[in-house]
Design a protein around this motif. Structure first.
Motif, PDB file in Angstrom:
ATOM      1  N   ASN A 175       0.825  -1.207   0.000  1.00  0.00           N
ATOM      2  CA  ASN A 175       0.000   0.000   0.000  1.00  0.00           C
ATOM      3  C   ASN A 175       0.860   1.258   0.000  1.00  0.00           C
ATOM      4  N   ALA A 176       1.955   1.243   0.748  1.00  0.00           N
ATOM      5  CA  ALA A 176       2.841   2.412   0.811  1.00  0.00           C
ATOM      6  C   ALA A 176       3.475   2.683  -0.547  1.00  0.00           C
ATOM      7  N   GLN A 178       2.171   2.079  -3.344  1.00  0.00           N
ATOM      8  CA  GLN A 178       1.121   2.582  -4.234  1.00  0.00           C
ATOM      9  C   GLN A 178       0.635   3.965  -3.812  1.00  0.00           C
ATOM     10  N   GLY A 179       1.255   4.559  -2.815  1.00  0.00           N
ATOM     11  CA  GLY A 179       0.867   5.891  -2.373  1.00  0.00           C
ATOM     12  C   GLY A 179      -0.332   5.911  -1.466  1.00  0.00           C
ATOM     13  N   LYS A 180      -0.688   4.759  -0.891  1.00  0.00           N
ATOM     14  CA  LYS A 180      -1.820   4.670   0.031  1.00  0.00           C
ATOM     15  C   LYS A 180      -1.352   4.033   1.343  1.00  0.00           C
ATOM     16  N   PRO A 181      -0.589   4.781   2.136  1.00  0.00           N
ATOM     17  CA  PRO A 181      -0.039   4.203   3.367  1.00  0.00           C
ATOM     18  C   PRO A 181      -1.139   3.722   4.310  1.00  0.00           C
ATOM     19  N   HIS A 184      -5.214  -1.458   4.265  1.00  0.00           N
ATOM     20  CA  HIS A 184      -6.545  -1.363   3.676  1.00  0.00           C
ATOM     21  C   HIS A 184      -7.085  -2.734   3.301  1.00  0.00           C
ATOM     22  N   THR A 185      -6.415  -3.378   2.394  1.00  0.00           N
ATOM     23  CA  THR A 185      -6.847  -4.712   1.960  1.00  0.00           C
ATOM     24  C   THR A 185      -5.633  -5.640   1.955  1.00  0.00           C
TER      25      THR A 185
END
Length: 384
Positions: A175-176, A178-181, A184-185
């Motif tokens: 996630n990190a 991908q820019g989504k720290p 989430h899933t």
């Protein structure tokens, strides 16, 4: 404002004070016991227990520092007038307690405290520095145990072996990137599984021959001391080593192999011929324990009251034991009337570093005997 808010700061360490005090008390008890192991080891409440109970051990009271009332209402020692020089004695504390012949006395005595401790906890303190001396790796080490060890993490495996911590770490890392720290899933690619290998542990074979004099000259004190030593020896071997055979031999004029229960409970009478137990030990070694495959130790306890005509034979047989043993130990227990036994005098002729002797005069001598017989050498193979 529609409401009031109160901000408070609570010292949560106060909630832990009870546990902190208990932990500190346990440490003080542990230190007190460790300082008095020589007396604790021979406590009758321990030796006579079944080995699984919590026992009570008397130790000196664990007082905190506090002010004490001066019962004599005297001036304090060490109080000067400001004109003292280096080396001047300003005063001295009065003698505490009443000595012999001074009557009942008025000073407070020393309190004792009974601490509860399990046999396992006490054994941990006693066995801390002990080990089988001169332990060697033999040609055919015996399989001690097999164990399953998780050694690796892989992307495929069975669901029961999912490594949750590593899986979450992989998901957060993805996630990190991908820019989504954050978490989430979790995708299938994030899953990580632990894998294992079956490992086998081998230890050097060892056999210990426990030999005890049970003749008529061994009174209640002598038998208690011998059994105290062997009680801790057996527990030490079974605690620190997974693969040690213990053979129990008792003797008077004749020697026989006994069960562990008989060894610690049954008495005997009659005369003493120590050579009989050495001869039996050599026969057992020849039939069951080859020196090529086993580390062999022999420990004998007696009061030394042996037939004088048998002493030369004892020396001869002990020398034969030393040819096949890693260590031979002889412990002599002195009764209420001290004298140098003829057997101990005969053993002075044995000049071999693998032969160790101890003399026990009272209960406090059991622990030093354990330390002397089982002092670990740095070059020995350590237990797994």
């Amino acid at each position: 404002m529609s409401g009031k808010y109160v901000v408070s700061r609570e010292d949560w360490s106060l909630h832990r004070k009870g546990e902190i005090d208990r932990q500190r008390h346990r440490e003080k008890v542990r230190e007190a016991i460790k300082k008095n192991l020589a007396d604790v080891v021979s406590e009758e409440s321990i030796i006579m227990s079944d080995g699984n109970k919590v026992v009570k051990i008397p130790i000196r009271s664990l007082d905190e520092y506090h002010f004490r009332f001066d019962h004599g209402k005297r001036k304090h020692a060490g109080q000067g007038d400001g004109k003292s020089k280096v080396g001047d004695v300003l005063g001295s504390d009065p003698q505490q307690g009443g000595g012999k012949g001074k009557g009942a006395g008025e000073e407070p005595g020393v309190d004792y405290y009974e601490a509860d401790i399990t046999i396992d906890e006490l054994a941990e303190l006693i066995f801390e520095d002990l080990g089988l001396p001169n332990l060697e790796q033999k040609k055919k080490p015996e399989l001690a145990s097999e164990a399953v060890e998780f050694k690796d993490v892989r992307k495929k495996g069975i669901s029961s072996n999912i490594d949750r911590k590593r899986t979450i770490y992989e998901a957060m890392k993805r996630n990190a990137l991908q820019g989504k720290p954050g978490l989430h899933t979790i995708t299938r690619d994030d899953l990580r599984y632990r894998t294992w290998d079956v490992t086998y542990r081998y230890e050097s074979n060892a056999v210990v021959l426990a030999m005890m004099d049970t003749s008529g000259s061994m009174g209640p004190f002598e038998k208690y001391i011998a059994r105290s030593f062997f009680f801790w020896m057996v527990r030490f071997l079974r605690t620190k080593y997974r693969n040690v055979h213990i053979v129990f031999l008792a003797h008077h004029v004749e020697a026989k192999e006994t069960t562990e229960e008989e060894f610690f409970t049954k008495g005997a009478s009659g005369g003493t011929r120590c050579s009989s137990v050495y001869k039996l030990a050599l026969e057992i070694i020849e039939k069951r324990y080859s020196p090529q495959d086993y580390n062999i130790y022999a420990f004998h306890f007696s009061d030394g009251d042996n037939l004088a005509s048998d002493n030369d034979n004892c020396v001869k047989l002990v020398n034969q034991l030393l040819e096949v043993c890693n260590l031979v130990g002889y412990g002599e227990i002195e009764g209420p009337y001290y004298y140098t036994s003829t057997l101990r005098s005969a053993y002075k002729r044995i000049n071999n570093p693998k032969f160790t002797t101890v003399t026990i005069k009272d209960k406090s001598g059991v622990y030093p005997a354990l330390k002397k017989f089982f002092s670990s050498a740095p070059e020995q193979v350590q237990p797994q």
